[in-house]
Design a protein around this motif. Structure first.
Motif, mmCIF file in Angstrom:
data_model
loop_
_atom_site.group_PDB
_atom_site.id
_atom_site.type_symbol
_atom_site.label_atom_id
_atom_site.label_comp_id
_atom_site.label_asym_id
_atom_site.label_seq_id
_atom_site.Cartn_x
_atom_site.Cartn_y
_atom_site.Cartn_z
ATOM 1 N N ILE A 33 0.839 -1.200 0.000
ATOM 2 C CA ILE A 33 0.000 0.000 0.000
ATOM 3 C C ILE A 33 0.878 1.255 0.000
ATOM 4 N N GLU A 34 1.806 1.305 0.960
ATOM 5 C CA GLU A 34 2.746 2.432 1.012
ATOM 6 C C GLU A 34 3.976 2.107 0.152
ATOM 7 N N ASN A 35 4.320 3.068 -0.711
ATOM 8 C CA ASN A 35 5.452 2.885 -1.628
ATOM 9 C C ASN A 35 6.500 3.983 -1.394
ATOM 10 N N ILE A 36 7.737 3.632 -1.631
ATOM 11 C CA ILE A 36 8.830 4.624 -1.552
ATOM 12 C C ILE A 36 8.845 5.437 -2.841
ATOM 13 N N TYR A 37 8.558 6.740 -2.715
ATOM 14 C CA TYR A 37 8.516 7.598 -3.901
ATOM 15 C C TYR A 37 9.910 8.087 -4.280
#
Length: 312
Positions: free
Chosen positions: A54-58
């Motif tokens: 769900i959370e991604n490293i941008y």
């Protein structure tokens, strides 16, 4: 599919989920996390947790100082080409969330950021140099740096960055201008050397004149004192002669002798002195009796005047 294989698959998936839930962030780096493309939060240095899938490293943003070298050209007010070599030192403004968001989302990538930063610096320097003459540029190095910092600080803060330092390592002109500047410097040095030499010569001559003047004063004073002493010596000599003649005349008078003998004695002593010290000159002396008597009278008169002054 056997139960064992299914078990291993489930364990593998769980292991992947667990491993992807932890993020290790290096010192000097801030990680930006997005959820379905939208900014969510930031991760600071150390071990951090994120929601898998769900959370991604941008992006990973370095908060360390970064440098870039610049080479560009500017034109002065009097149409002279100036070539600059500069070093730009910049960094992220701070670690606050709003600042990190600006750094992460203002530009597509670092290449676009660098292009905008370099063009902004070059434009600021060109605008400043365009108002100055080429003879002023070299002595305005510090003013150029301060002008650029003043212009860029506001712009870079909007991007989330801060300009740490700007160093103008080299400022050059076209070869023709460089040669003419060298000639001007050389002529100024020659002029200064000539002025210094002239001043040194003037000081030397002034000191020599002062020394010569002092020597003349000393010599004149010595001559004056010598003349005075000589005059005093002659006066004392004459006084002693007059006293001697007066005493001798008195003794001869008491002895009933002719005082003309004194004159005769002086006469013979004079001739003897002339003979001993003569250098071949011819001296004419009046040896007549009348002349001797006239000389005696003059001597007696001088003696009388001296006696009168003594009584007074």
């Amino acid at each position: 599919m056997t139960p064992q294989i299914g078990f291993f698959i489930v364990v593998f998936i769980l292991l992947v989920i667990v491993l992807s839930s932890f993020v290790s962030v290096k010192q000097g780096t801030i990680v930006v996390i997005t959820v379905f493309g939208k900014y969510r939060r930031i991760l600071t240095p150390g071990l951090n947790f994120k929601i898998p899938f769900i959370e991604n490293i941008y992006s990973k943003i370095s908060i360390q100082n970064r440098s870039v070298e610049l080479e560009f050209q500017a034109v002065t007010f009097d149409q002279a080409n100036v070539y600059f070599k500069a070093m730009l030192l910049y960094s992220v403004l701070d670690q606050q969330e709003e600042t990190i968001k600006n750094v992460a989302f203002k530009f597509v990538d670092d290449r676009n950021l660098m292009q905008a930063l370099i063009r902004t610096v070059e434009g600021s320097i060109r605008a400043f140099v365009a108002t100055k003459r080429q003879s002023e540029v070299l002595i305005l190095r510090r003013d150029i740096v301060e002008h650029v910092k003043e212009q860029l600080d506001v712009i870079l803060e909007g991007w989330g960055y801060h300009l740490q330092d700007l160093q103008l390592n080299d400022i050059t002109f076209d070869d023709v201008i460089m040669k003419s500047m060298s000639q001007v410097v050389a002529s100024n040095n020659l002029k200064a050397a000539a002025e210094n030499e002239g001043q040194a010569l003037l000081i030397t001559k002034t000191k020599a004149a002062e020394a010569e003047g002092n020597a003349i004063k000393i010599s004149a004073e010595a001559e004056r004192q010598a003349s005075q002493l000589r005059g005093q010596g002659v006066a004392l000599f004459r006084e002693e002669v007059a006293k001697g003649m007066s005493v001798a005349a008195k003794e001869m008078k008491d002895a009933n002798m002719d005082t003309s003998v004194i004159l005769f004695t002086m006469w013979t002593e004079s001739i003897k002195h002339f003979a001993e010290n003569s250098q071949g000159n011819v001296i004419f002396l009046d040896g007549s009796t009348d002349a001797m008597q006239q000389t005696m009278k003059e001597m007696m008169a001088l003696n009388q005047i001296h006696a009168t002054q003594v009584k007074k």
